[in-house]
Design a protein around this motif. Structure first.
Motif, mmCIF file in Angstrom:
data_model
loop_
_atom_site.group_PDB
_atom_site.id
_atom_site.type_symbol
_atom_site.label_atom_id
_atom_site.label_comp_id
_atom_site.label_asym_id
_atom_site.label_seq_id
_atom_site.Cartn_x
_atom_site.Cartn_y
_atom_site.Cartn_z
ATOM 1 N N VAL A 206 0.992 -0.985 -0.104
ATOM 2 C CA VAL A 206 0.032 0.008 -0.131
ATOM 3 C C VAL A 206 0.882 1.303 0.108
ATOM 4 O O VAL A 206 1.956 1.181 0.480
ATOM 5 N N PHE A 207 0.373 2.309 -0.598
ATOM 6 C CA PHE A 207 1.158 3.553 -0.791
ATOM 7 C C PHE A 207 0.174 4.711 -0.886
ATOM 8 O O PHE A 207 -0.780 4.509 -1.334
ATOM 9 N N ARG A 208 0.739 5.911 -0.428
ATOM 10 C CA ARG A 208 0.072 7.223 -0.600
ATOM 11 C C ARG A 208 0.740 7.801 -2.031
ATOM 12 O O ARG A 208 1.677 7.724 -2.072
ATOM 13 N N HIS A 209 -0.445 8.482 -2.771
ATOM 14 C CA HIS A 209 0.227 8.880 -3.920
ATOM 15 C C HIS A 209 0.063 10.332 -3.826
ATOM 16 O O HIS A 209 -0.789 11.191 -3.838
ATOM 17 N N ALA A 215 -2.493 17.585 -5.857
ATOM 18 C CA ALA A 215 -3.577 18.051 -6.976
ATOM 19 C C ALA A 215 -4.893 18.261 -6.232
ATOM 20 O O ALA A 215 -5.758 19.176 -6.625
ATOM 21 N N LEU A 216 -5.293 17.209 -5.437
ATOM 22 C CA LEU A 216 -6.755 17.532 -4.958
ATOM 23 C C LEU A 216 -6.567 18.445 -4.020
ATOM 24 O O LEU A 216 -7.678 18.951 -3.722
ATOM 25 N N ALA A 227 -5.685 15.152 -14.316
ATOM 26 C CA ALA A 227 -4.319 15.740 -14.833
ATOM 27 C C ALA A 227 -3.341 14.831 -14.430
ATOM 28 O O ALA A 227 -2.269 15.484 -14.901
ATOM 29 N N VAL A 228 -3.375 14.336 -13.351
ATOM 30 C CA VAL A 228 -2.077 13.613 -12.813
ATOM 31 C C VAL A 228 -1.659 12.439 -13.425
ATOM 32 O O VAL A 228 -2.448 11.548 -13.733
ATOM 33 N N ILE A 250 -5.813 3.525 -11.342
ATOM 34 C CA ILE A 250 -5.716 4.455 -10.181
ATOM 35 C C ILE A 250 -6.087 5.870 -10.434
ATOM 36 O O ILE A 250 -7.046 6.429 -9.788
ATOM 37 N N SER A 251 -5.981 6.041 -11.644
ATOM 38 C CA SER A 251 -6.661 7.477 -12.060
ATOM 39 C C SER A 251 -8.036 7.524 -12.281
ATOM 40 O O SER A 251 -8.918 8.471 -11.657
#
Ligand SMILES: Cc1cc2nc3c(=O)[nH]c(=O)nc-3n(C[C@H](O)[C@H](O)[C@H](O)COP(=O)(O)OP(=O)(O)OC[C@H]3O[C@@H](n4cnc5c(N)ncnc54)[C@H](O)[C@@H]3O)c2cc1C
Length: 263
Positions: A206-209, A215-216, A227-228, A250-251
């Protein structure tokens, strides 16, 4: 299966002593027993946590919920006060595996196991939760170290997890149809400290983006998430999905998550 001894202590201290001596902790058995059957794990002693009083239950403490390590997924899913305060967490628990897995599997077992596709680790990371053990407290950002690897030391027992109540949160899981684990799961939370986006199922752990979070935090819109660019380089490729497919998921899942929170 093969021969092993079985202990069922009645206190955390007794379980910790057995675990420090090499015993393998057993909670719901929904990850440990399959891995023993496949001989991926071969403990000489199994230390059952199920006879210890006080390790399960859900209580509100100020602006947080404290959930005992032995609380079953089905009990998290069905808790009315939690459903009202952190619906994303109750909903996550309601969609883990199947009925049997939810009836036996526990929060502490899932968190300790840190399966790359497990659901709960993403909730802990996105909500900024704290893991409480018999020795100390560990913030989620410092807890999940890699595939099946956590900051737990030998014999250390998770007793509970503290979840701060977010302003809003959502968990969107794109399921691997056979196992019902996440092919990609996105847990998105608007917290006091800003937006946190945790991804499970897509990489070795698991990871944070950071890109999505930045962006958010600037603009909480699906367009900002879209846009990311999601880098596929570090993502898993297997028979279920390529790294590029997971990057796209993910997007797309993040955009949908934002849209649903805004609706
Ligand atoms: C068919 C199937 C489908 C599943 N689908 C999903 C899914 O969709 N999403 C998902 O998130 N999970 C899924 N799971 C996994 C499930 O959630 C398990 O319940 C969870 O991963 C492990 O919890 P457990 O209580 O069964 O732990 P166990 O299997 O008993 O233990 C797992 C590991 O954690 C350690 N451990 C257990 N409790 C503690 C503790 N308190 N302190 C320290 N170490 C501890 C054990 O020693 C062991 O190494 C699925 C499992 C199956 C079999």
């Amino acid at each position: 299966m093969y021969a092993f001894t079985f202990e069922a202590p009645s206190t955390v201290a007794a379980a910790a002593a057995l675990a420090q001596a090499g015993g393998k902790l057993l909670a719901g058995g929904q990850s440990l027993l399959p891995s023993m059957k496949l001989r991926l794990s071969a403990p000489e002693q199994v230390v059952d946590l199920n006879q210890i009083q006080g390790l399960s239950g859900i209580r509100r403490e100020g602006n947080s919920f404290v959930i005992g390590a032995m609380t079953r997924h089905m009990d998290v899913a069905a808790h009315a006060e939690l459903q009202a305060a952190i619906p994303a967490l109750a909903d996550l628990a309601a969609h883990i595996g199947d009925r049997q897995v939810r009836a036996r599997g526990t929060l502490g077992g899932s968190v300790a196991n840190n399966d790359p596709a497990a659901c709960y680790p993403s909730a802990l990371l996105a909500l900024g939760a704290t893991v409480i053990t018999d020795r100390r407290e560990i913030v989620a950002d410092d807890f999940f170290l890699g595939m099946y690897t956590t900051a737990l030391e030998d014999g250390e027992i998770i007793t509970a997890v503290r979840f701060p109540i977010p302003r809003r949160a959502i968990y969107l899981k794109f399921k691997q149809a056979a196992s019902r684990f996440s092919l990609v799961g996105v847990f998105l939370a608007q917290t006091e400290g800003g937006v946190r986006v945790a991804i499970t199922g897509a990489a070795s752990a698991v990871f944070r983006h950071a890109g999505l979070e930045a962006a958010l935090n600037q603009s909480f819109t699906p367009a900002a998430a879209a846009a990311v660019k999601i880098d596929a380089d570090e993502l898993n490729s297997d028979i279920h999905a390529s790294a590029a497919y997971r990057a796209n998921l993910i997007s797309v899942q993040t955009q949908r998550a934002v849209a649903q929170l805004l609706a």
